[in-house]
Scaffold this motif. Structure first.
Motif, mmCIF file in Angstrom:
data_model
loop_
_atom_site.group_PDB
_atom_site.id
_atom_site.type_symbol
_atom_site.label_atom_id
_atom_site.label_comp_id
_atom_site.label_asym_id
_atom_site.label_seq_id
_atom_site.Cartn_x
_atom_site.Cartn_y
_atom_site.Cartn_z
ATOM 1 N N SER A 192 21.794 -37.990 17.071
ATOM 2 C CA SER A 192 20.989 -37.165 16.052
ATOM 3 C C SER A 192 20.827 -35.755 16.797
ATOM 4 O O SER A 192 20.246 -35.679 17.872
ATOM 5 C CB SER A 192 19.820 -37.686 15.856
ATOM 6 N N LYS A 195 16.166 -31.119 16.158
ATOM 7 C CA LYS A 195 15.530 -30.485 14.609
ATOM 8 C C LYS A 195 14.459 -29.541 15.290
ATOM 9 O O LYS A 195 13.503 -29.941 15.784
ATOM 10 C CB LYS A 195 14.929 -31.302 13.922
ATOM 11 N N ASP A 204 17.738 -31.276 8.631
ATOM 12 C CA ASP A 204 18.062 -32.781 8.367
ATOM 13 C C ASP A 204 19.093 -33.024 9.467
ATOM 14 O O ASP A 204 19.427 -32.272 9.952
ATOM 15 C CB ASP A 204 18.332 -33.168 7.063
ATOM 16 N N ASN A 205 19.288 -34.492 9.593
ATOM 17 C CA ASN A 205 20.269 -34.797 10.708
ATOM 18 C C ASN A 205 21.592 -34.138 10.770
ATOM 19 O O ASN A 205 22.013 -33.925 12.082
ATOM 20 C CB ASN A 205 20.492 -36.472 10.501
ATOM 21 N N THR A 207 22.597 -31.513 8.818
ATOM 22 C CA THR A 207 22.551 -30.002 7.965
ATOM 23 C C THR A 207 22.528 -29.129 9.075
ATOM 24 O O THR A 207 22.154 -29.008 10.259
ATOM 25 C CB THR A 207 21.374 -30.056 6.882
ATOM 26 N N VAL A 666 19.900 -31.427 2.453
ATOM 27 C CA VAL A 666 19.534 -32.827 2.880
ATOM 28 C C VAL A 666 20.617 -33.875 3.058
ATOM 29 O O VAL A 666 21.769 -33.836 2.526
ATOM 30 C CB VAL A 666 18.583 -33.345 1.663
ATOM 31 N N SER A 667 20.471 -34.493 4.274
ATOM 32 C CA SER A 667 21.373 -35.475 4.972
ATOM 33 C C SER A 667 21.114 -36.816 4.184
ATOM 34 O O SER A 667 20.196 -37.393 3.854
ATOM 35 C CB SER A 667 21.144 -35.634 6.223
ATOM 36 N N GLN A 668 22.349 -37.365 3.595
ATOM 37 C CA GLN A 668 22.225 -38.414 2.652
ATOM 38 C C GLN A 668 23.034 -39.466 3.251
ATOM 39 O O GLN A 668 24.233 -39.089 3.907
ATOM 40 C CB GLN A 668 22.701 -38.233 1.057
ATOM 41 N N ASP A 720 17.437 -39.979 -3.791
ATOM 42 C CA ASP A 720 18.185 -40.135 -2.683
ATOM 43 C C ASP A 720 19.519 -40.965 -2.648
ATOM 44 O O ASP A 720 19.765 -41.538 -3.787
ATOM 45 C CB ASP A 720 17.362 -40.491 -1.435
ATOM 46 N N ASN A 771 10.714 -38.199 8.720
ATOM 47 C CA ASN A 771 11.780 -38.163 7.759
ATOM 48 C C ASN A 771 11.319 -37.891 6.374
ATOM 49 O O ASN A 771 9.939 -38.356 6.316
ATOM 50 C CB ASN A 771 12.715 -39.308 7.603
ATOM 51 N N ILE A 772 12.337 -37.644 5.430
ATOM 52 C CA ILE A 772 11.612 -37.222 4.137
ATOM 53 C C ILE A 772 11.140 -38.647 3.309
ATOM 54 O O ILE A 772 10.330 -38.637 2.398
ATOM 55 C CB ILE A 772 12.539 -36.653 3.145
ATOM 56 N N THR A 818 12.525 -42.094 13.164
ATOM 57 C CA THR A 818 12.998 -42.107 11.566
ATOM 58 C C THR A 818 12.316 -43.285 11.105
ATOM 59 O O THR A 818 12.305 -43.380 9.761
ATOM 60 C CB THR A 818 14.465 -41.830 11.528
#
Length: 848
Positions: A192, A195, A204-205, A207, A666-668, A720, A771-772, A818
């Protein structure tokens, strides 16, 4: 009062004496200069030849009761002050942004020591008895690409001096991040990216980064992705400056939420200088290692100088590996070397040429994380090592030509970055297998990048009502990024019996590939025109600026591996991707100098990011992931007040801000393991920041206090990748509500030569989320650091000895994660803790 500005620094000079007093002052100055000549004084020769004539003239004019300047000189020299200052400053303090001067160098400052002639002679009071308060030294920075007092710039800037960082043993960003409220960092597993967060605007991870790293005026961050986050060593730095809020007008797409700017010490003309140190670092429950560093400034004549600096840093480890297949103590120790070579040549008063080359490499066999929630610095699920290597080098050429009306600046830079890791991910795939010593998975990533930039700008000269700068900018970035998730040691001889198309699709030289992706070439370009102009309207400064920009990202993505083959029935998927962005980022500010001691400002600015392309290593069979993602933008509205008190010995500042982040990246992750970047939602941030700096009446004792209150939350509902709704009002990750930092510092000289300095630093960060989705909780933490040093400046090479203790109370709190809920049977999760108590013993020497 008449105000004179020289080289960007305001000096307030009183002009209230008659011509007769001025003539008397010239005589007095000549007597004083005969004893200790001042640089550039023209009256000194006359004084040396005619002391008797001067004394006779004074006796005749003033009478025998008048004390001679020679009698007053001793009390004036003994006045207590952090910096030499003229005696009248106590009776008539200058504004806080004025720098205290040496009376021998500023002749006008001595005017107030001469009494106005009256019918009866007046005997002045001894100067040592007049009250005096030390003033906080003015800090001049070039954060706005021109020299300016930090208190005059209408944005929030936290400045850490290189000397202060050295005194605290701070070598890397993680060592001083807690000293700047509003600045956060999360750095856990090697898989990862790091950040870095300012005011709750967090990447995000996978982005693009939201905070830029700048060396001098050169952006070092990747414009797209986050393969390498540059972390320059702090040795021989002048300052580290943290600029909060968008800096898009001057620094472009790499500064959405702010920048961390590193300013090295440059070559000094006409003077030999040097310094060196050796330090020994020991960490509780970990290892002990040495670090060496040195720098030298070498002048060649009066117009040319070189500066060389280098450091070899061995950072001790604390993570132990206890696994049936592998036993290792302090496995995460890291080795780093860094070097800088700098040239400064000024062949004429108009032309200045500065050339830099710097390089840095850091290697480690393990990352600083564990997979437990008991603050146990032992890994039980790591059968194999996880080596990392991070390297970068930078070459810059800065050429400046000064006209009468402006300076033309040409800045050219070329950088190379290499980032490589090969991590054991058994803990994240099948944790029980890893704990039994069976390596079931690894993740490898290689990212090589080169970047070129060219900037031309004109910067106005002088201190008239108009100040301005305008320029053109171009940057080109090219990267080769390869990622592979694989099962090690599974490439057996019998595999050659498989059809070639299948063998090449799912196997690499490392073994069975679950999924791999290759972005090559990945290109990004930015072209921009920018400028700022400031107009002084009496006590009000109005600044208007903007950046007109265009960005373009293109890349060729290749995807292969077992899971992509199952999904698409193809040995390799190749896609050409492209995304463009363009716009205008404005800036507007008002600054009102309400009084000599109060300045009020307001600023509106906009920042932006690059868009990007998605290289999906493991796509799902029914993938709906976007091939590209768009740029995001951040609007910031900031208002602040800066005040000076107690004759400039106390600064008290307050700032309020509101931010809107639209089209956030945002990372998905979609099942089974399809990772991509998307644009979703909107984020709103509101907060307050305060800063107090105080030079107390106790000589040598100073206090610093900084704090921030932050609310960073989602403004709309978004879904998400797993179909879960992230509700409106969800707190953003890495955004603690309260942060604070306080420091107390005491300097004292014992006898005639023993100079000591003692410091205590405290930092607090409120609890936050990693995390979000709010599945990873970060602890509130209180950290206490201590430093003490003693120096003998009267001896050759000014030897010094320092003792530094970081995390004095040995707090062990979760600072990055996370997921902190109990992991399931299949996988564990990486957790990062504060580093245990660390002791540093440092021996240094320097000469000037």
């Amino acid at each position: 009062m008449s105000k004179l500005t020289f080289a960007g620094t305001p000096w307030v000079l009183p002009f209230r004496r008659s011509a007769l007093c001025l003539a008397l002052w010239a005589c007095f100055a000549s007597v004083a200069n005969a004893q200790e000549p001042a640089a550039g004084a023209t009256a000194a020769p006359a004084a040396a030849e005619g002391d008797a004539d001067v004394d006779a003239a004074l006796d005749e004019l003033l009478g025998s009761d008048f004390d001679s300047p020679a009698q007053d000189a001793a009390p004036a020299a003994s006045a207590t002050s952090d910096e030499p200052a003229a005696p009248q400053q106590a009776a008539q303090p200058a504004p806080a942004n004025a720098v205290a001067q040496d009376p021998a160098k500023d002749s006008f400052e001595e005017l107030d020591t001469i009494p106005v002639l009256a019918r009866e002679p007046q005997v002045p009071q001894p100067l040592a008895e007049q009250p005096h308060r030390a003033q906080i030294e003015e800090i001049v920075v070039t954060a706005t690409k021109r020299e300016q007092s930090v208190r005059e710039i209408p944005v929030t800037i936290n400045v850490l001096s290189g000397d202060k960082l050295a005194a605290q043993g701070a070598r890397e960003l993680q060592d001083f991040v807690d000293q700047v409220p509003g600045l956060q960092m999360q750095d856990v597993a090697v898989t990862s990216a790091r950040k870095v967060v300012i005011r709750g605007i967090a990447p995000d991870n996978t982005t693009n980064q939201t905070v830029g790293t700048v060396l001098g005026d050169v952006p070092l961050g990747d414009p797209i992705g986050n393969a390498t986050v540059i972390d320059p060593d702090t040795f021989d730095l002048k300052t580290v400056e943290v600029l909060k809020g968008p800096q898009g007008t001057l620094f472009g797409a790499s500064s959405l939420a702010g920048i961390i700017r590193y300013v090295p010490n440059g070559p000094t003309l006409g003077a030999w200088e040097g310094k060196a140190f050796v330090e020994w670092t020991s960490i509780k429950d970990g290892g002990s290692t040495p670090t060496f560093g040195g720098a030298i400034n070498m002048p060649v004549g009066e117009t040319l100088a070189f500066r060389l600096a280098g450091i070899s840093d061995h950072r001790p480890g604390v993570i132990d590996i206890d696994n049936p297949r592998r036993q290792e103590k302090d496995a995460d120790d890291a080795r780093k070397w860094a070097g800088r070579a700098m040239l400064r040549w000024e062949p004429s008063d108009e032309l200045s040429i500065n050339a830099w080359y710097m390089a840095q490499e850091r290697r480690a066999d393990e990352a600083f994380f564990v997979t437990n929630f008991e603050a146990d610095y032992t890994r039980y699920d790591s059968p194999e090592s996880s080596p990392t290597r991070r390297y970068f080098d930078l070459t810059t050429l800065d050429v400046r030509y000064r006209f009468d009306w402006a300076t033309l600046v040409s800045l050219t830079a070329l950088q190379n970055k290499e980032n490589e890791f090969d991590s054991d991910t058994s803990y994240a795939l099948v944790a029980p297998a890893g704990e039994l010593g069976i390596a079931v998975g690894r993740s490898k990533r290689i990212a090589d990048a080169t970047g070129f930039m060219q900037e031309l700008r004109l910067v106005s000269e002088g201190d008239g009502p108009w100040t301005w700068q305008a320029g053109a900018f171009f940057s080109s970035f090219e990267a080769d990024i390869y990622s592979d998730i694989y099962v090690p040691r599974t490439r057996l001889p019998g595999l050659n019996l498989l059809p070639e198309v299948l063998r090449n699709a799912i196997f690499t030289e490392r073994g069975l590939s679950l999924g791999n992706s290759h972005l090559s070439p990945l290109d990004a370009e930015e072209t921009a025109l920018f400028g700022e102009v400031t107009r002084a309207l009496g006590p009000v400064d109005v600044t208007v600026g903007g950046r007109l920009y265009q960005t373009q990202v293109s890349g060729t993505s290749r995807t292969a591996g077992l899971l992509p083959f199952i999904s698409n029935r193809r040995s390799e998927t190749i896609e050409d991707l492209d995304v463009e962005g363009k716009g205008f980022s404005p800036k507007f500010s008002l600054a009102w100098q309400a009084t000599d001691d109060v300045r009020v400002y307001g600023t509106v600015s906009r920042g932006f990011q690059y868009g990007g392309v998605n290289a999906i290593a493991i796509p799902s069979p029914t993938s709906t992931a976007p091939k590209t993602y768009e740029s995001s933008e951040l609007w910031t509205y900031e208002a602040g007040i800066r005040t000076n008190w107690l004759d400039g010995s106390l600064h008290a500042d307050l700032t309020a801000f509101y931010q809107q982040w639209s089209n956030a990246q945002v990372s998905q992750i979609a099942p089974p393991a399809e990772a991509y970047v998307d644009n979703v939602g909107e984020v709103e941030v509101a907060g307050l920041e305060m800063a107090i700096q105080y030079l107390t009446p106790i000589e040598g004792l100073s206090l610093d206090l900084n704090g921030s209150y932050l609310e960073s939350k989602t403004a709309v509902v978004f879904e998400d990748s797993e179909g879960n709704d992230i509700p409106e009002g969800t707190t953003m990750p890495n955004a603690p509500r309260i942060q604070a930092a306080a420091g107390i510092n005491y300097s004292r000289v014992f006898g005639a030569s023993w100079a000591t300095n003692t410091g205590l630093q405290y930092s607090y960060a409120d609890k936050a989320w990693g995390n979000i989705e709010h599945t990873g909780k970060l602890d509130a933490r209180n950290l206490l650091n201590f430093n003490f040093s003693v120096t003998r400046s009267d001896l050759a090479f000014a030897p010094s000895l320092s003792l530094i203790v970081n995390n004095l109370t040995d707090q062990r709190k979760i600072v990055s994660a996370t997921r902190t809920e109990d992991p399931n049977f299949i996988e564990n999760t990486p957790v990062g803790y504060t580093r245990p108590r660390t002791l540093i013993l440092r021996i240094g020497a320097e000469f000037k």
